[in-house]
Design a protein around this motif. Sequence first.
Motif, PDB file in Angstrom:
ATOM      1  N   SER A 180       0.778  -1.239   0.000  1.00  0.00           N
ATOM      2  CA  SER A 180       0.000   0.000   0.000  1.00  0.00           C
ATOM      3  C   SER A 180       0.815   1.298   0.000  1.00  0.00           C
ATOM      4  O   SER A 180       0.236   2.352  -0.018  1.00  0.00           O
ATOM      5  N   ARG A 181       2.129   1.236  -0.029  1.00  0.00           N
ATOM      6  CA  ARG A 181       2.966   2.441  -0.027  1.00  0.00           C
ATOM      7  C   ARG A 181       2.563   3.425   1.076  1.00  0.00           C
ATOM      8  O   ARG A 181       2.385   4.609   0.843  1.00  0.00           O
ATOM      9  N   ARG A 182       2.406   2.918   2.265  1.00  0.00           N
ATOM     10  CA  ARG A 182       2.057   3.828   3.371  1.00  0.00           C
ATOM     11  C   ARG A 182       3.266   4.671   3.757  1.00  0.00           C
ATOM     12  O   ARG A 182       4.413   4.218   3.666  1.00  0.00           O
ATOM     13  N   SER A 183       2.998   5.889   4.197  1.00  0.00           N
ATOM     14  CA  SER A 183       4.074   6.849   4.489  1.00  0.00           C
ATOM     15  C   SER A 183       4.950   6.378   5.634  1.00  0.00           C
ATOM     16  O   SER A 183       4.474   5.759   6.583  1.00  0.00           O
ATOM     17  N   LYS A 184       6.228   6.751   5.528  1.00  0.00           N
ATOM     18  CA  LYS A 184       7.155   6.237   6.542  1.00  0.00           C
ATOM     19  C   LYS A 184       8.388   7.105   6.669  1.00  0.00           C
ATOM     20  O   LYS A 184       8.759   7.834   5.760  1.00  0.00           O
ATOM     21  N   VAL A 185       9.026   7.039   7.834  1.00  0.00           N
ATOM     22  CA  VAL A 185      10.243   7.813   8.117  1.00  0.00           C
ATOM     23  C   VAL A 185      11.445   6.884   8.037  1.00  0.00           C
ATOM     24  O   VAL A 185      11.418   5.784   8.589  1.00  0.00           O
ATOM     25  N   ILE A 186      12.499   7.345   7.344  1.00  0.00           N
ATOM     26  CA  ILE A 186      13.739   6.565   7.326  1.00  0.00           C
ATOM     27  C   ILE A 186      14.846   7.431   7.921  1.00  0.00           C
ATOM     28  O   ILE A 186      14.736   8.657   7.913  1.00  0.00           O
ATOM     29  N   PHE A 187      15.880   6.802   8.469  1.00  0.00           N
ATOM     30  CA  PHE A 187      16.954   7.640   9.015  1.00  0.00           C
ATOM     31  C   PHE A 187      18.364   7.123   8.756  1.00  0.00           C
ATOM     32  O   PHE A 187      18.588   5.938   8.547  1.00  0.00           O
TER      33      PHE A 187
END
Length: 243
Positions: free
Chosen positions: A21-28
């Motif tokens: 679903s390509r749900r929004s997400k944070v990467i670091f």
Amino acid sequence: MAIASFIRIAIIRVASFFFFSRRSKVIFYHDIHSDKKYTFQSTSIDLFKKHIQIIRKNGYKIVNKITKEHGEIEICFDDAYLGLYDNIELIKELNIPIHLFVISSFFEKANHINKEQLLLLNKLSQIRISSHTETHQILNKISEKQIISELENSKKFLESFLNKPISSICFPDGQFNKKVLEIAKNIGYNVKYSGLPGFYFDDFLVGVKRRSLVQFAEEKEFKAILKGGDHVLAFWYKFRQYS
Ligand SMILES: [Zn+2]
């Protein structure tokens, strides 16, 4: 004890098949480097550029702050190492917003961004600055008094130095507990960034955001993490980081 890297990657890749679903997400990340590397945690600019390319190719938008349930990625950098500053032209060229978490007493420290450099970064609309405590103490290992001073001093310093409100924090080494959250809330941090993987709108606890560490992820692993393949390991991260 760490899960062996190849097992970890295999789990992440298999799990990613269940997310579409390509749900929004944070990467670091911690830093980026071309020739000069300031920390072992740094990502080469070639790998970083590859990540950006994959994000965009998969139809995500890289944003300053996630507001939509789907299709948005927020990129964080922790610790404010010098490589980000050295490579700022690349960041401008790629036109990506960065959420930078700063340790407010590390400006004189080797390999870290100094105060003048922070002011220059602060002038760029692409860069959002938040707190990563005052001295990077592991918050669930220190006294209540020390937690308050770590969180409060850093907020006060950044607010007066940058002349803007600071309402987000990320925890050193991802470590936190209930007490830390309570203190953070009382001091005025509305959004707390953890190191627990997950989607942006699936708060771990109220106001506690999830993030995925991607600094060494090669192409296949990175694609799988974007989809959420690392979420099955959230229990493991919780066990290590939340006490
Ligand atoms: Zn850190």
